[in-house]
Design an enzyme around this catalytic site. Sequence first.
Site, PDB file in Angstrom:
ATOM      1  N   GLY A 139       0.827  -1.198   0.000  1.00  0.00           N
ATOM      2  CA  GLY A 139       0.000   0.000   0.000  1.00  0.00           C
ATOM      3  C   GLY A 139       0.858   1.243   0.000  1.00  0.00           C
ATOM      4  O   GLY A 139       2.083   1.174   0.172  1.00  0.00           O
ATOM      5  N   GLY A 141       0.585   5.891   0.464  1.00  0.00           N
ATOM      6  CA  GLY A 141      -0.203   7.079   0.727  1.00  0.00           C
ATOM      7  C   GLY A 141       0.594   8.053   1.559  1.00  0.00           C
ATOM      8  O   GLY A 141       1.530   7.667   2.265  1.00  0.00           O
ATOM      9  N   ASP A 254      -5.210   7.487  18.148  1.00  0.00           N
ATOM     10  CA  ASP A 254      -5.786   7.269  16.815  1.00  0.00           C
ATOM     11  C   ASP A 254      -6.221   5.815  16.660  1.00  0.00           C
ATOM     12  O   ASP A 254      -6.001   5.192  15.627  1.00  0.00           O
ATOM     13  CB  ASP A 254      -4.770   7.640  15.732  1.00  0.00           C
ATOM     14  CG  ASP A 254      -5.427   7.837  14.360  1.00  0.00           C
ATOM     15  OD1 ASP A 254      -6.655   8.080  14.322  1.00  0.00           O
ATOM     16  OD2 ASP A 254      -4.723   7.746  13.346  1.00  0.00           O
TER      17      ASP A 254
END
Length: 394
Positions: A139, A141, A254
């Site tokens: 992945g 990002g 988080d």
Amino acid sequence: MLKNIHGYFDFEWQFVTPPSRPPPQAKGFQTIERHVDETLQNESAITLNDRIKADIVVMCQERGLPAEGDKRTLIENLMEWQNSMPVPGPSTPKLYSLDPPAAVKKISTNTVSLNTLLMEANFQGEIKYEELQVGRKLGSGGFKDCYAGVYHGENVAIGELRVQNFTEQDVEDIKHEINVLKQLRHENIVRFVGVCTNIQHLCIVTELCDNGDLYDYMRKARKPSFAQMIMYMHDIAIACSYLHTRRPSIIHRDMKSMNILISSDHRAKINDFGLARIRARANASMHTQCGTPNWQAPEFWTSNPRYTEKVDVYACGLIFWEILSWAELGFPYHKLTEHQLYEAVRDREVRPPLEKLRKYPLSLLQLIQDMWKKDPKRRPSMSYVVDRLAEYLQ
């Protein structure tokens, strides 16, 4: 609006509300004096006692028996059912803040200067890039790309940082995450392997969790048994309790299903400590806004937030709701905009629906509701949550 880790790191994701499933068929009953239950005919009170409570709960639910009470009571109900209860007949069909974000100061940096900044932190566990075997991409990002790889024969996750246009805060967050990771040692927290500060390849290396993050896993894997769902919840709770009971304690800040990874042996592990903060004193409050709004506790949403480790308790309550629904109800508040979310959750105390989860023990649902109470002082500690969940695994 939300960020999905996809096993390891953030990228933009567009959510689609999962389609509703057809209602289950109801069971018809005909009454006779005695019957044989094929599942129970080879069981006794002794053999049932050897099972964990979660399995006993499911056996009671399947027979329409009460699922509340201690383990002994549930076993007695099953034995009574075997001896005298009705036999099932054929089935019959039953018809945000809205203000624009402040400008972020960019720093002109390259791999060499960032490398120098990180090396100033005096990291232990230096890894040579040549010792890493980089495999498939998992992945990407933000400023991270994640790959599966191998390091000295061990399967690992390699998070390589893309350093163009880093902000000063980005650098600090990276240094902070590494410093937090390297001091944590728990089977339910993603294990830090080391850092590679090669001039051309700056990487954070951690253990690899083959099943990716919990958010994605719930959408591609078949719904597990109640016992397995309890095990995931217990793993998360015990890891969070470990963070909170350290000295000084650590608040993750988080917690969300994207930051829970599932290993090949189906253990849940907390990941992504970029927002974690160390709480120096037990009576100290934190003051920084952070995290993903859908899993954020209401006390975050003020101009000068004050909060404790109870923000993690709140988020874990939402994660437990996700696990019990197994993505059939979407993610928390998925139909609300950020502004609508703040108004509903903070001001009207709206919480995710529980109607479709009523088949689970009332005491478990009450525990989840206690975890997401608006008043942090009324939420239980994660140590208490661990104890309550452990009752289903005995």
